[in-house]
Scaffold this motif. Structure first.
Motif, PDB file in Angstrom:
ATOM      1  N   THR A 171      -2.696   4.679  -6.388  1.00  0.00           N
ATOM      2  CA  THR A 171      -2.830   4.937  -5.160  1.00  0.00           C
ATOM      3  C   THR A 171      -3.278   3.730  -4.247  1.00  0.00           C
ATOM      4  O   THR A 171      -4.480   3.276  -4.717  1.00  0.00           O
ATOM      5  CB  THR A 171      -3.891   6.104  -4.730  1.00  0.00           C
ATOM      6  OG1 THR A 171      -3.289   7.244  -5.449  1.00  0.00           O
ATOM      7  CG2 THR A 171      -3.875   6.159  -3.204  1.00  0.00           C
ATOM      8  N   ILE A 172      -2.489   3.103  -3.372  1.00  0.00           N
ATOM      9  CA  ILE A 172      -2.773   2.047  -2.453  1.00  0.00           C
ATOM     10  C   ILE A 172      -2.929   2.467  -0.988  1.00  0.00           C
ATOM     11  O   ILE A 172      -1.815   2.950  -0.768  1.00  0.00           O
ATOM     12  CB  ILE A 172      -1.786   0.750  -2.685  1.00  0.00           C
ATOM     13  CG1 ILE A 172      -1.693   0.341  -4.240  1.00  0.00           C
ATOM     14  CG2 ILE A 172      -2.030  -0.274  -2.061  1.00  0.00           C
ATOM     15  CD1 ILE A 172      -0.482  -0.570  -4.408  1.00  0.00           C
ATOM     16  N   VAL A 173      -4.143   2.075  -0.510  1.00  0.00           N
ATOM     17  CA  VAL A 173      -4.411   2.308   0.911  1.00  0.00           C
ATOM     18  C   VAL A 173      -4.212   0.963   1.779  1.00  0.00           C
ATOM     19  O   VAL A 173      -4.940   0.153   1.381  1.00  0.00           O
ATOM     20  CB  VAL A 173      -5.610   3.212   1.113  1.00  0.00           C
ATOM     21  CG1 VAL A 173      -5.906   3.408   2.613  1.00  0.00           C
ATOM     22  CG2 VAL A 173      -5.576   4.241   0.192  1.00  0.00           C
ATOM     23  N   GLY A 174      -3.343   1.260   2.810  1.00  0.00           N
ATOM     24  CA  GLY A 174      -3.255   0.230   3.624  1.00  0.00           C
ATOM     25  C   GLY A 174      -3.569   0.634   5.079  1.00  0.00           C
ATOM     26  O   GLY A 174      -3.947   1.914   5.312  1.00  0.00           O
ATOM     27  N   PRO A 175      -3.468  -0.180   6.160  1.00  0.00           N
ATOM     28  CA  PRO A 175      -3.669   0.220   7.574  1.00  0.00           C
ATOM     29  C   PRO A 175      -2.706   1.342   8.020  1.00  0.00           C
ATOM     30  O   PRO A 175      -3.131   2.000   9.074  1.00  0.00           O
ATOM     31  CB  PRO A 175      -3.458  -1.037   8.292  1.00  0.00           C
ATOM     32  CG  PRO A 175      -2.591  -2.022   7.331  1.00  0.00           C
ATOM     33  CD  PRO A 175      -3.111  -1.725   6.113  1.00  0.00           C
TER      34      PRO A 175
END
Length: 240
Positions: A228-232
Motif C-alpha cells: 500500500t502506497i499513500v500519496g497526496p
C-alpha cells in the motif's frame, strides 16, 4: 508452492550460521526493504497508473544495459523507493539471465508487483553466511544503470535460487559512491504496508526470520505480495 530444498530446510530448522533466530514484531514495512518493483509492459503506462492513483508522477530512471529493461522511480521515504520496470524497446540484445523477466513483463496486462529488494549490508559477508547455512544463491553480481543526467549508478545483487514464489527478496548493496535512488526521486508518497500471503505461514516465517527479514505473512491460497502506497491524491494498493 515449491518445497524448500532439504539441505536448506535442515539449516533453517537448526538455525545454523545465520543465527540468532529472531522473533519479529509484525511491522507494516520490513526494516531492510530497499525498493519494491512494479512490473508493467509499457513504462509510460506504468507511470500513468501510479500518478493517477497517488498524485505524484514518477521520474524516468534510466536503462539496464543487457537486461532489456528501463525504469521510472518514486521515493517512498528514507532509503525506500518504488521502481516501475518495463521492457526497453530499444534493446535487442538481452543477456540469458534476464530473458525470463523481460518475457514476463511483456505478458503483463496491468501493473503488478514482481518482487522486492532488501539491503543486508556487505553482500560478500552475507553470501558466506548463506553458504554456511546451505542456502543456494546466485551472485553477488555487479549491476549498473546510467541516469538521464549521465551519472552512473552501481550496485551488487544476490538472488536466492528458491525465492519461495517471489515472496523472498533479492539482496542489494549499493556502491558507496552511488546516490541512493530515494534521495532524488519524486517525493510525496510513502509505503505504509508491505506483506506476504502464503498457505504456509509458519514455514515462511521461519525462513524470513533466518534471513533477518521482518516480513509479516497472512494466510492466502496462493503466494503473493501486497503493498500500500499513500500519496497526496490517495492510496495505491498493488499485489503480485
Amino acid at each position: 508452492m515449491q518445497t524448500i530444498r532439504r539441505r536448506s530446510f535442515i539449516a533453517i530448522t537448526a538455525g545454523a550460521a545465520l543465527t540468532p533466530l529472531l522473533t519479529w514484531a509484525a511491522d507494516e514495512v520490513p526494516s531492510l526493504l530497499d525498493h519494491v518493483l512494479l512490473g508493467c509492459n509499457d513504462l509510460d503506462g506504468g507511470m500513468d497508473f501510479v500518478e493517477e492513483r497517488t498524485g505524484v508522477r514518477p521520474a524516468i530512471g534510466g536503462v539496464h544495459p543487457g537486461r532489456g529493461t528501463r525504469n521510472a522511480l518514486l521515493s517512498l521515504g528514507e532509503r525506500r523507493y518504488l521502481e516501475i520496470i518495463a521492457p526497453d524497446p530499444k534493446q535487442d540484445r538481452i543477456e540469458p539471465f534476464a530473458q525470463k523477466q523481460v518475457a514476463h513483463l511483456k505478458q503483463l496486462t496491468s501493473p503488478h508487483l514482481i518482487g522486492w529488494a532488501a539491503h543486508p549490508g556487505d553482500l560478500e559477508k552475507f553470501s558466506v553466511r548463506l553458504r554456511e547455512a546451505g542456502i543456494a544463491f546466485n551472485g553477488p553480481r555487479a549491476g549498473s544503470r546510467q541516469r538521464p543526467d549521465g551519472k552512473l549508478l552501481q550496485w551488487k545483487t544476490l538472488n536466492l535460487k528458491d525465492d519461495r514464489d517471489g515472496l523472498l527478496p533479492f539482496f542489494i548493496e549499493w556502491s558507496a559512491d552511488s546516490l541512493h535512488p530515494s534521495k532524488d526521486a519524486p517525493k510525496g508518497c510513502r509505503l505504509t504496508h508491505f506483506a506476504g500471503l502464503t498457505p504456509n505461514i509458519d514455514e515462511l516465517t521461519k525462513i524470513a526470520n533466518l534471513l533477518q527479514l521482518d516480513l509479516s505473512f497472512s494466510r492466502g491460497d496462493q503466494p503473493a505480495l501486497k503493498a500500500t502506497i499513500v500519496g497526496p491524491k490517495g492510496e495505491l494498493k498493488v499485489t503480485s
